[in-house]
Write a protein that holds these residues in place. Sequence first.
Motif, PDB file in Angstrom:
ATOM      1  N   TRP A   1      14.399 -11.635 -19.041  1.00  0.00           N
ATOM      2  CA  TRP A   1      15.825 -11.723 -18.768  1.00  0.00           C
ATOM      3  C   TRP A   1      16.176 -10.714 -17.675  1.00  0.00           C
ATOM      4  O   TRP A   1      15.915  -9.518 -17.809  1.00  0.00           O
TER       5      TRP A   1
ATOM      6  N   THR B   1      20.041 -16.213 -17.428  1.00  0.00           N
ATOM      7  CA  THR B   1      19.239 -16.809 -18.490  1.00  0.00           C
ATOM      8  C   THR B   1      17.864 -17.222 -17.966  1.00  0.00           C
ATOM      9  O   THR B   1      17.699 -17.514 -16.782  1.00  0.00           O
TER      10      THR B   1
ATOM     11  N   SER C   1      18.958 -21.692 -24.194  1.00  0.00           N
ATOM     12  CA  SER C   1      19.189 -20.501 -25.011  1.00  0.00           C
ATOM     13  C   SER C   1      20.495 -20.623 -25.782  1.00  0.00           C
ATOM     14  O   SER C   1      21.506 -21.089 -25.240  1.00  0.00           O
TER      15      SER C   1
ATOM     16  N   LEU D   1      24.192 -20.891 -24.169  1.00  0.00           N
ATOM     17  CA  LEU D   1      24.286 -20.120 -22.936  1.00  0.00           C
ATOM     18  C   LEU D   1      23.998 -21.006 -21.729  1.00  0.00           C
ATOM     19  O   LEU D   1      23.267 -21.995 -21.834  1.00  0.00           O
TER      20      LEU D   1
ATOM     21  N   SER E   1      15.548 -18.836 -27.488  1.00  0.00           N
ATOM     22  CA  SER E   1      15.268 -19.570 -26.247  1.00  0.00           C
ATOM     23  C   SER E   1      14.081 -20.507 -26.471  1.00  0.00           C
ATOM     24  O   SER E   1      13.077 -20.102 -27.061  1.00  0.00           O
TER      25      SER E   1
ATOM     26  N   SER F   1      29.064 -21.383 -20.570  1.00  0.00           N
ATOM     27  CA  SER F   1      28.805 -21.296 -22.006  1.00  0.00           C
ATOM     28  C   SER F   1      29.617 -22.354 -22.749  1.00  0.00           C
ATOM     29  O   SER F   1      30.728 -22.706 -22.345  1.00  0.00           O
TER      30      SER F   1
END
Length: 324
Positions: A28, A69, A75, A102, A122, A146
């Motif tokens: 990340w 992401t 995720s 996400l 994820s 999102s």
Amino acid sequence: MNTDQLSLIYSDSSSHDVNLAAAALHGWNQEYDQVDMGLFQGSLENLAGSGIQVFRERLNISVAQFATTPHEQISILVPLELAHQGSADQARNICADGITLLPYESDIFWVCGQASDYVVVSISIDLLKPLLCDEDLNALMQAQRSYAVNLPAQRLVELRRTLPSLLQGHKDDAQILSPELRNRSLQHYLADVLLDLYTGYDDCGGKRDWRPLGNQHHYIVRKSMAFIDSAEGLEASVLDVCKALNIPRRTLNYSFERVTGMAPSRYLRSVRLNRVRREVLTSSEPIGSIAARYGFFHAGYFGKEYRRLFGESASQTRMAFKVK
């Protein structure tokens, strides 16, 4: 695929600095700003395998999170405890009482409150391809913001109990299952979780409703942050931000309250102090010169505000990390 590729790797860490906390999570690209006063304490548990990752993060004070992401992964964020602190889901961009999908391979910004505790799952696109129709898979991959879904209370309770137990029980499983079986078992479970969330039905028999998060208030805060990160905005006041965005001050104030839970003057000062802290940690430049670059020209005022936010002086920060 060999056994090494199918093994699960578990790690746990703790940190007293937001920069170290942000860097602890592999895969990340992220940056944290401490925006609440006090000594920071964060912990991270991370379990990663072939095409899957589960991590649990706990933060004791409010932190602004900027992240991208992971590549080719879907995720979701499951809140275990997320304080509202005057902000709202729609503005904050994260659902406190439901599941957040996400954005795919995209930037995300949100401010978590005090005593935050959450799990992120994820799953690689390759694992989902055989399980989803092209339309659903493309919809997930095209999500550039999102989305939130509110589950039945019992289902949310079950996820909040089960996901942390996956991290806690990994050592016991290692004693009775081969690496390949452990990895495949976790792959199947996590894929089932995501499929149930995305294609499942609510208590009334209707397809679950994923609502988009992020609104005009969130957009204004993001634009404000982009401006103060620019060359012309390094020393900008709240009034300067209003002029740059061509909005009234009351709109800026309300947007920051809804997104961050605090006034823009306090939030922007905290962000600048974090910029100073990062340079104090990564350079040998005189602290006063660094502070002045971000608009702190008075040494006494800078020292007071730095200590108020981080619980230590800038010179103590530099000395502590030199020792480490």
